[in-house]
Design an enzyme around this catalytic site. Structure first.
Site, PDB file in Angstrom:
ATOM      1  N   ASP A 102       0.833  -1.198   0.000  1.00 57.55           N
ATOM      2  CA  ASP A 102       0.000   0.000   0.000  1.00 57.55           C
ATOM      3  C   ASP A 102       0.866   1.246   0.000  1.00 57.55           C
ATOM      4  O   ASP A 102       0.576   2.240  -0.659  1.00 57.55           O
ATOM      5  CB  ASP A 102      -0.898   0.028   1.235  1.00 57.55           C
ATOM      6  CG  ASP A 102      -2.042  -0.957   1.104  1.00 57.55           C
ATOM      7  OD1 ASP A 102      -2.860  -1.014   2.007  1.00 57.55           O
ATOM      8  OD2 ASP A 102      -2.088  -1.661   0.077  1.00 57.55           O
ATOM      9  N   ALA A 103       1.963   1.177   0.750  1.00 52.67           N
ATOM     10  CA  ALA A 103       2.840   2.349   0.867  1.00 52.67           C
ATOM     11  C   ALA A 103       3.439   2.695  -0.491  1.00 52.67           C
ATOM     12  O   ALA A 103       3.461   3.869  -0.898  1.00 52.67           O
ATOM     13  CB  ALA A 103       3.942   2.068   1.880  1.00 52.67           C
ATOM     14  N   ALA A 104       3.867   1.669  -1.214  1.00 54.99           N
ATOM     15  CA  ALA A 104       4.485   1.916  -2.515  1.00 54.99           C
ATOM     16  C   ALA A 104       3.444   2.463  -3.491  1.00 54.99           C
ATOM     17  O   ALA A 104       3.726   3.348  -4.301  1.00 54.99           O
ATOM     18  CB  ALA A 104       5.094   0.630  -3.054  1.00 54.99           C
ATOM     19  N   SER A 126     -20.300 -20.675   8.168  1.00 54.73           N
ATOM     20  CA  SER A 126     -20.313 -21.019   6.753  1.00 54.73           C
ATOM     21  C   SER A 126     -21.114 -22.300   6.588  1.00 54.73           C
ATOM     22  O   SER A 126     -21.649 -22.822   7.555  1.00 54.73           O
ATOM     23  CB  SER A 126     -18.897 -21.164   6.222  1.00 54.73           C
ATOM     24  OG  SER A 126     -18.139 -21.917   7.097  1.00 54.73           O
ATOM     25  N   LYS A 186     -28.453 -20.255  -3.455  1.00 57.85           N
ATOM     26  CA  LYS A 186     -27.270 -19.800  -2.728  1.00 57.85           C
ATOM     27  C   LYS A 186     -26.703 -18.632  -3.529  1.00 57.85           C
ATOM     28  O   LYS A 186     -26.184 -18.811  -4.639  1.00 57.85           O
ATOM     29  CB  LYS A 186     -26.242 -20.925  -2.607  1.00 57.85           C
ATOM     30  CG  LYS A 186     -25.017 -20.514  -1.814  1.00 57.85           C
ATOM     31  CD  LYS A 186     -24.169 -21.733  -1.487  1.00 57.85           C
ATOM     32  CE  LYS A 186     -23.070 -21.397  -0.510  1.00 57.85           C
ATOM     33  NZ  LYS A 186     -22.114 -20.413  -1.005  1.00 57.85           N
ATOM     34  N   LYS A 243     -32.195 -26.100   4.445  1.00 51.61           N
ATOM     35  CA  LYS A 243     -32.158 -25.853   5.892  1.00 51.61           C
ATOM     36  C   LYS A 243     -33.308 -26.601   6.553  1.00 51.61           C
ATOM     37  O   LYS A 243     -34.434 -26.576   6.026  1.00 51.61           O
ATOM     38  CB  LYS A 243     -32.328 -24.353   6.186  1.00 51.61           C
ATOM     39  CG  LYS A 243     -31.255 -23.486   5.545  1.00 51.61           C
ATOM     40  CD  LYS A 243     -31.532 -21.999   5.701  1.00 51.61           C
ATOM     41  CE  LYS A 243     -30.476 -21.197   4.941  1.00 51.61           C
ATOM     42  NZ  LYS A 243     -30.770 -19.765   4.856  1.00 51.61           N
TER      43      LYS A 243
END
Ligand code: IVH
Length: 701
Positions: A43-45, A92, A128, A302
């Site tokens: 991120d810095a670069a 999950s 899903k 379910k």
């Protein structure tokens, strides 16, 4: 590469060339970051590139390009979001892939509940959705907070962004909702809106998203909510987290209530009275898939009755009462360019297919696992072959078969290496099955701690999300620190800051003052770590998240566990018997744990680490349960529930369920036909209860 000129020293011509270069480079990094989810620079670069672009534009205002990255806001979050801990873990789902497995799932549920075969048991079936799950909290009918799933326990605070989604009411409709209501569901982007969004991105010279799911994730994770608001995000409600009162008696009714309170619910959800009906709904949904207008990757079943869901509970991170029936994996053909060997944390040599990049199900794939030597032989893949590959969901892509096995002039048969590819070139040994002594499938580097490749994998595992989860210390950084000899074992991570006067991390490529100080903060935040995470981080074979949890609730503190494991080196010890008696700990795992601590290298590694850290105890058992912390054993035939349900219930009351009777056993629950365990318990003077007595003891809990 020549050093970059200072902005102040650039001529007009150089500035124009440099701005053109920066547009290309930044766009390229954006592409890696968004479409491939695999940034190539820190991120810095990246920030440094954007800053340089801005600095040049400030000096040469007339050279600012129409496609300049400075015209774009919020391409990438500047810094993280606030964290939210979920009161109820976001779970999950287990997967099944065939009709047979659906039948097995339903049978498992029935067996657990001891449900009579001739009595119907209803399940819901619904699409899903392929998006990202989100938990939205309402208090007194008002939206107060929204969080991403994160690792299931802690997610990111995306409240302002979720407020911009049209399907999400700010205030609940009606008045029969509970005062605390966490609605859960899927944030997604419809296909048509996704295409439009990409057309607009492209026209504006911005990077396009690889698929709707990535686009939804990128849009939800915008730090600037006004950008989220412009994105076509949608939401389906299908579940809930914390609630101050039950929503209904059934899944179907609960979801209908969510609909009545103002949420969008999926119109394809159906109630099924048999497994055949479930499969029929799956087929109907699969047939409708292409025309739905949004991506789905399967059908979720379910158990409909919420009291049964409660009884069924969870295994590890998935409910026993639900499963996802996934659509068949997407396939594509490409060319095998090479076979690499990768070394895992425990030294396993894994062959990896290097492929000519190909898009499969919206994702560019260039690697696929070949698992092991047997699999390479079975497939007989050779460099240059055309291969069929497939990927299903987040699973690592697989090579299915060679498409042109009879081609003239094929390459040579792949010879599995006999030595680790690490600089030490230690021999690789084919493991034997621990029971039969037959050759196993895994080939392992025999270098153990000496093997630098294994050590790097171990360090990567140590800082990974499930373990120490140190932000700013990923694979790339670990590799660099390891190569420089600065982090060679976990304890070194915690002394990095002390050495920084000499190391000067902030001056290195890819780092800056801010990212270095963020790293040190992230490391310091982990100087206190839970017993469970600490166990995961050690990387003991067979001890992943589930087993670490099991061990942590069984031993409660690192000290107790460690002492017990040292004592357990003697197979005749009580400690060894106790470890083996934990329900869920098999002989192979017990052996692996004991061996780990019998190894002086590991002991040293742990000792040095503990000089830097504090390991917090696991939560003491719930005090309102009369069986909390007690070790219980079930024997004989149970009549009112299945053995699995009995064990699961005991565990949910913080009792430790053991498989054998020892002096540590507190209660034996004995049904008809009990034999040697009952005898032993009587000899040891252990409390023995019938099933009914046990149920009375735990009634109402
Ligand atoms: S139920 C306790 N229903 O699938 C179970 N999940 O692989 C909670 N998902 O994390 C999940 N559509 O993000 C459920 N109709 C649906 C779903 C669904 C998509 C996602 C969800 C979950 C993931 C599990």
């Amino acid at each position: 590469m020549a050093a970059l000129k200072e902005v102040d020293d650039l001529s007009g011509e150089e500035a124009a060339t440099e701005l053109a270069r920066l547009v290309r480079v930044i766009a390229e990094h954006d592409r890696h970051y968004y479409q491939k989810d695999a940034p190539k620079i820190s991120d810095a670069a990246y920030d440094a590139l954007r800053q340089r672009n801005a600095a040049i534009e400030a000096r040469f205002a007339d050279l600012v390009r129409v496609d300049s990255p400075s015209g774009r806001v919020g391409t990438r979050p500047a810094e993280g979001f606030g964290k939210i801990t979920h009161k109820v873990t976001m779970l999950s789902l287990d997967n099944v892939f065939s009709d047979t497995e659906v039948h097995e799932f339903a049978k498992r549920v029935r067996r657990f509940l001891r449900w009579p075969e001739d009595e119907p048991l209803a399940f819901t079936a619904e699409p899903k959705i392929d998006g990202l799950s989100c938990s939205i909290r309402y208090e007194h009918g008002k939206l107060v907070q929204a969080a991403t799933r994160g690792d299931g326990r802690t997610g990111e605070d995306v409240t302002s962004n979720v407020r911009t989604i049209l399907d999400v009411p700010e205030t609940l409709a009606g008045d029969d909702w509970p005062n605390v209501l966490e609605v859960r569901g899927e944030v997604y982007i419809p296909g048509a809106a996704f295409n439009e969004m990409n057309v607009a991105q492209e026209a504006a010279g911005k990077p396009v998203y690889a698929n709707p799911r990535n686009a939804a994730a990128g849009s939800l994770r915008q730090l600037d909510p006004s950008i989220s608001a412009k994105r076509p995000l949608r939401f389906f409600a299908y579940a809930w987290g914390e609630v101050s009162a039950p929503l209904a008696k059934t899944q179907m009714q609960a979801v209908k209530n969510l609909g009545a309170w103002g949420f969008t619910i999926n119109e394809h959800m159906r109630l099924c009275q048999s497994t055949d009906e479930m499969i029929a709904v799956y087929q109907t949904i699969e047939a409708a898939r292409a025309g739905l207008g949004y991506d789905i990757d399967g059908v979720v079943y379910k158990a409909d009755r919420l009291d049964l869901q409660e009884r069924l509970g969870f295994v590890s991170r998935s409910p026993r009462w639900a499963t996802a029936h996934k659509f068949p994996p997407e396939q594509a053909s490409t060319v095998l360019e090479n076979i690499d060997i990768q070394i895992g944390r425990t030294g396993a040599l894994t062959p990896v297919a290097k492929l000519k990049p190909v898009t499969v199900g919206g994702v560019v794939v260039s690697n696929a696992s070949l698992h092991n030597a047997d699999e390479v032989m079975r497939l007989d893949v050779r460099v240059g072959d055309s291969v069929l590959i497939q990927r299903a969901g987040d699973v690592i892509p697989q090579v299915v078969k060679v498409l042109d096995p009879d081609r003239e002039g094929r390459g040579d048969v792949f010879v599995f290496p006999t030595h680790c590819p690490c600089p030490l070139k230690t021999p690789a040994v084919r493991e034997r099955d621990e029971k039969t002594g037959e050759p196993g499938v895994i080939t392992r580097c025999s270098g153990e701690f000496a093997c630098p490749f294994q050590r790097v994998r171990h360090l990567e595992h140590f800082v990974s999300r499930q373990a120490f989860d140190i932000e700013g210390l990923g694979k790339k950084q670990i590799a660099a620190f390891f190569e420089a000899g600065e982090i060679t074992e976990p304890a070194d991570i915690f002394t990095l800051k002390d050495h920084n006067d000499g190391l000067k991390i902030e001056d290195r490529e890819g780092w800056g003052d801010l990212s270095a100080s963020n790293l040190f903060t992230a490391i310091d935040e982990r100087r206190t770590i839970s017993f469970e995470r600490f166990l995961i981080a050690l990387g003991i074979r067979h001890v992943g998240q589930t087993n670490a949890r099991l061990l942590s609730v069984s031993y409660l503190s690192w000290q107790q566990f460690h002492e017990a494991m040292l004592a357990a080196r003697d197979p005749a010890s009580e400690a060894f018997t106790q470890l083996n008696g934990i329900d869920g700990v098999g002989p192979i795992m017990a052996e692996a744990i004991v061996q780990f601590f019998a190894e002086p290298h590991n002991e040293g590694l742990v000792e040095r680490l503990l000089e830097q850290l504090q390991v917090t105890d696991a939560m003491p058992p719930k005090s309102d349960s009369p069986v909390a912390g007690k070790t219980v054993v079930f024997t004989g035939k149970l009549e009112q529930m299945s053995r699995d349900e009995a064990k699961a219930k005991a565990a949910s009351l913080s009792a430790k369920v053991a498989g054998s009777v020892s002096a540590k056993t507190d209660i034996l629950i004995a049904g008809p036909g009990a034999g040697s365990k009952l005898k032993k318990a009587n000899e040891l003077g252990i409390t023995v209860l019938t099933e009914s007595e046990w149920l009375t003891l735990i009634e109402g809990l």
